[in-house]
Scaffold this motif. Sequence first.
Motif, PDB file in Angstrom:
ATOM      1  N   PRO A 226       0.868  -1.311  -0.089  1.00  0.00           N
ATOM      2  CA  PRO A 226      -0.103   0.016  -0.111  1.00  0.00           C
ATOM      3  C   PRO A 226       1.060   1.151  -0.036  1.00  0.00           C
ATOM      4  CG  PRO A 226      -0.057  -0.860   2.083  1.00  0.00           C
ATOM      5  CD  PRO A 226       0.716  -1.897   1.453  1.00  0.00           C
ATOM      6  N   PRO A 227       0.251   2.655  -0.094  1.00  0.00           N
ATOM      7  CA  PRO A 227       1.288   3.811  -0.310  1.00  0.00           C
ATOM      8  C   PRO A 227       1.711   3.970   1.229  1.00  0.00           C
ATOM      9  CG  PRO A 227      -1.297   4.062  -0.084  1.00  0.00           C
ATOM     10  CD  PRO A 227      -1.160   2.719  -0.130  1.00  0.00           C
ATOM     11  N   VAL A 228       2.814   3.210   1.700  1.00  0.00           N
ATOM     12  CA  VAL A 228       3.313   3.556   3.013  1.00  0.00           C
ATOM     13  C   VAL A 228       4.417   4.555   2.796  1.00  0.00           C
ATOM     14  CG1 VAL A 228       3.404   1.147   3.594  1.00  0.00           C
ATOM     15  CG2 VAL A 228       5.323   1.791   2.164  1.00  0.00           C
ATOM     16  N   THR A 229       4.669   5.454   3.988  1.00  0.00           N
ATOM     17  CA  THR A 229       5.729   6.365   3.870  1.00  0.00           C
ATOM     18  C   THR A 229       6.707   6.214   4.637  1.00  0.00           C
ATOM     19  OG1 THR A 229       4.563   7.438   6.149  1.00  0.00           O
ATOM     20  CG2 THR A 229       3.596   8.119   3.781  1.00  0.00           C
ATOM     21  N   PHE A 230       6.826   4.970   5.491  1.00  0.00           N
ATOM     22  CA  PHE A 230       7.979   4.702   6.234  1.00  0.00           C
ATOM     23  C   PHE A 230       8.165   3.060   6.140  1.00  0.00           C
ATOM     24  CE2 PHE A 230      10.617   3.217   9.476  1.00  0.00           C
ATOM     25  CZ  PHE A 230      11.536   4.314   9.596  1.00  0.00           C
TER      26      PHE A 230
END
Length: 428
Positions: A226-230
């Motif tokens: 999914p669109p993870v940021t970390f």
Amino acid sequence: MAARLPLEIWSDILEWVTYVPGLMSVDVPDPFDSPTTLTPDHPWCLQKLRRSLWQRRMLVLVCRDWHTMAVPILYRCVLVRDPDSAEKLHRTLAASQERGDRPTRGSHARHLILALSERYVFSRTIRYLPKLEILTAPSLEIVSPDTCRTVTAPAPPPARAAQLPPEDSFVRALSDTCGASLRRIQIGQFPSTDDAHAFLRATPHLRTIISRDASLCLNNTLAVLPPVTFMTVHGSLAGGAAAHAPVPSARSVFLRDPGLYRSRDAWARFLATQGAHLARVHIDFAASDYAAFVSAPHGAVAVLERHCPRLAHLILHLARAPHGGAGFALRRVAALAPRLGIHFVEDGPAAAEAARACAPLVAGLLEIDARVPPRVVRFLNAEVAAALRAHMDGAEGVALTQAVLAGRFRLEDADGRYLGPSRPRVDG
């Protein structure tokens, strides 16, 4: 007058009294934005957490009005330390649902911390936590689709094992019940790559992944993220495909595993596609060779220089101070990002260890090129910051003091305070 305060004000007061920094954050705090933040997998202090949970339990017992206000706060973060506490939690949540509570106690839970001491079937309890946002289980290993335990935990005694009811998949229960609400997971290992993929597909809003599971770094896994940021990155990805699927949403990574620092291919394959998006990088040297990182002709420094043009914050997590050879080699490292954080991963190095680290740190700082823009170097251990200040106060600290006062770089402690001599130096 206090008795006339609206319940909303009282609720805010109780929230403030029991507040633990970072506990409910779905993102990994940046050490340059959140003082006293250390490693990504330890964003909050366990001692503060236990004190907060004790305070919440006490608030519930004050009176009927406070009970009403404090119950949602009490269950917002749930700590499970052993199978007995897991059983008590299960019975409490089940009873709340059977009574028809609206809302149920389980629906208040946003953060679940699992610290199980032996194997335990937890899927039936997960079913009562429909709005869970954060799962923290740093040592948790899902040893089979329906069972989880800490990595070092033994199997349960035969008597207890016989009492464990058959349950459906822990991974499936987690995905089905709170997949849509999960924002952050910190977990040891999934039972298989297929289970990991199924979980990731069921968590479209996941923002943060911290894990020791190397399969999460495989190319086919990155493709379904999914669109993870970390995210955490492991050295085992060196054996993967020639190129890695980019994760454009990921702005921060935690680079781990000794193999990662010794393999040019491991770094290059991942950072060739991902490096242009990164603004913050954490690197864990707890079990690795820092000298190889800074001195190898094709080492990680060279790869970061080539592939991470937007890097703003670089945080190094070290087991101990490097000595001999290249030392800290901060001339090259400090040039990678405008802000450099240095953290020794022990809870707090002893004064003697901090003093031993001081000399190579000073030597490294004085190597920083005066022609680059002023850099910020933040020391995330109080003992190291104190040792550097004592060094600048001493007779041997003239060179470092002059470099700081001349603006070649800014030194800071863990709270972001200016780190310089305790008093103006009067020389000669």
